[in-house]
Design an enzyme around this catalytic site. Sequence first.
Site, mmCIF file in Angstrom:
data_model
loop_
_atom_site.group_PDB
_atom_site.id
_atom_site.type_symbol
_atom_site.label_atom_id
_atom_site.label_comp_id
_atom_site.label_asym_id
_atom_site.label_seq_id
_atom_site.Cartn_x
_atom_site.Cartn_y
_atom_site.Cartn_z
ATOM 1 C CE LYS A 57 -17.750 2.780 -6.556
ATOM 2 N NZ LYS A 57 -17.098 3.027 -5.248
ATOM 3 C CB ALA A 113 -15.336 -4.735 0.810
HETATM 4 N N1 PHE Z 1 -13.164 3.916 -4.652
HETATM 5 C C1 PHE Z 1 -13.303 5.056 -3.797
HETATM 6 C C2 PHE Z 1 -14.381 4.776 -2.731
HETATM 7 O O1 PHE Z 1 -15.145 3.838 -2.826
HETATM 8 C C3 PHE Z 1 -13.694 6.244 -4.592
HETATM 9 C C4 PHE Z 1 -12.737 7.381 -4.674
HETATM 10 C C5 PHE Z 1 -13.098 8.472 -5.417
HETATM 11 C C6 PHE Z 1 -11.535 7.432 -4.012
HETATM 12 C C7 PHE Z 1 -12.298 9.585 -5.512
HETATM 13 C C8 PHE Z 1 -10.729 8.537 -4.097
HETATM 14 C C9 PHE Z 1 -11.113 9.602 -4.823
HETATM 15 O O2 PHE Z 1 -14.484 5.508 -1.767
#
Ligand code: PHE
Length: 356
Positions: free
Chosen positions: A78, A261
């Site tokens: 992340k 979330a």
């Molecule tokens: N925000 C998304 C999650 O928490 C991360 C994501 C990364 C979504 C790449 C799509 C592609 O899962």
Amino acid sequence: MALDLEGWDGEELVIRRDAPTGAWIAIAIHSTLRGPAVGGTRIRRYPSVSDALVDVLRLSGGMTVKNAVAGLPCGGAKAVIAVSTDLIGSQREALLERYAAMIESLGGRFDTGPDIGSTEADMDVIGNVTEHVFCRSRAAGGSGTASPWTAAGVLSGIRATLRHGMGSEDLNGRRVLVQGLGEVGGVLIGLLHRAGARLLLTDTDPARVEAAMVRLPDAEAVPPEDATSTECDVFAPCAIGGILNSDTIPGLRCSIVAGAANNQLLEKADADRLRAAGILYAPDFVINGGGIIRGVGAERLGWTDAQIDARVEGIGETLQAIYRDAERLDISTAAAAMRIAHEVLTAAPPIPAGIA
Ligand code: PHE
């Protein structure tokens, strides 16, 4: 929550203060065991830099288990960009370009995508500097926003949870409280409405609630401070994490918690608190995998739309299996989901695309 670097079991943490904007950029690569670590970029203000670091470390671990349970050949990571003001225009672009250069310098160990506070347009800017970004706009050669697939997966998960917890997946007349009407929550409420749910809507931004009420006049607005204490069948957290904790759980008046979330539980013990309260909890990292399934499936694995939709719909079945395991083993649903993640992570890593 205090920053506990020693307690983090990840691989790599890169932190930089962006001098021109004063923003702090943190990339946490939790695991590359199953492939390049993938995770979104969260852009927001934090009370302090250590709060941003606490968040990025926690979120990165969540992505490892999310990607594992989703069966994706990716590790977990992340990134957080902790800004001091809302950046727009060329200042934002320049910051994103510097951030993208950091991603590029990681040599493919980290691929990013959108998350809270970052947009498709932001992914396009990052994509001008590095290939390691998902969900650029279609015009820029990406697969576009993944939020509708996250929302579709959450809907499938809500149905599966209703079926297990209440005997029927029918949403007709069910009271569903959606907290957070952003990219995912905003799509989810439309899907729930179409399925016949009675919607209760809340967001810390009153403008979002107003806009949603115009679209869905039958819905009921709930003040943000009542989000966790309003009676409903399903509570769907679709905002920031830590919403389920020792303060809020005793006040919950729902049968099910199932929302988009990340990191809904403040601490591990909250899974047992929910269980003791008789609330069926859909583990967040399972139910919210639809977006990343879409991004990675479309852009790296060459999956067709039908294959992606089937995988996203399959989130419901995965949850059913988790609920059965939890009952059989007499453990929380979060613990049952972690067992599956652990099984995947201790099995042989997937064969990289292109070699098989
Ligand atoms: N925000 C998304 C999650 O928490 C991360 C994501 C990364 C979504 C790449 C799509 C592609 O899962």
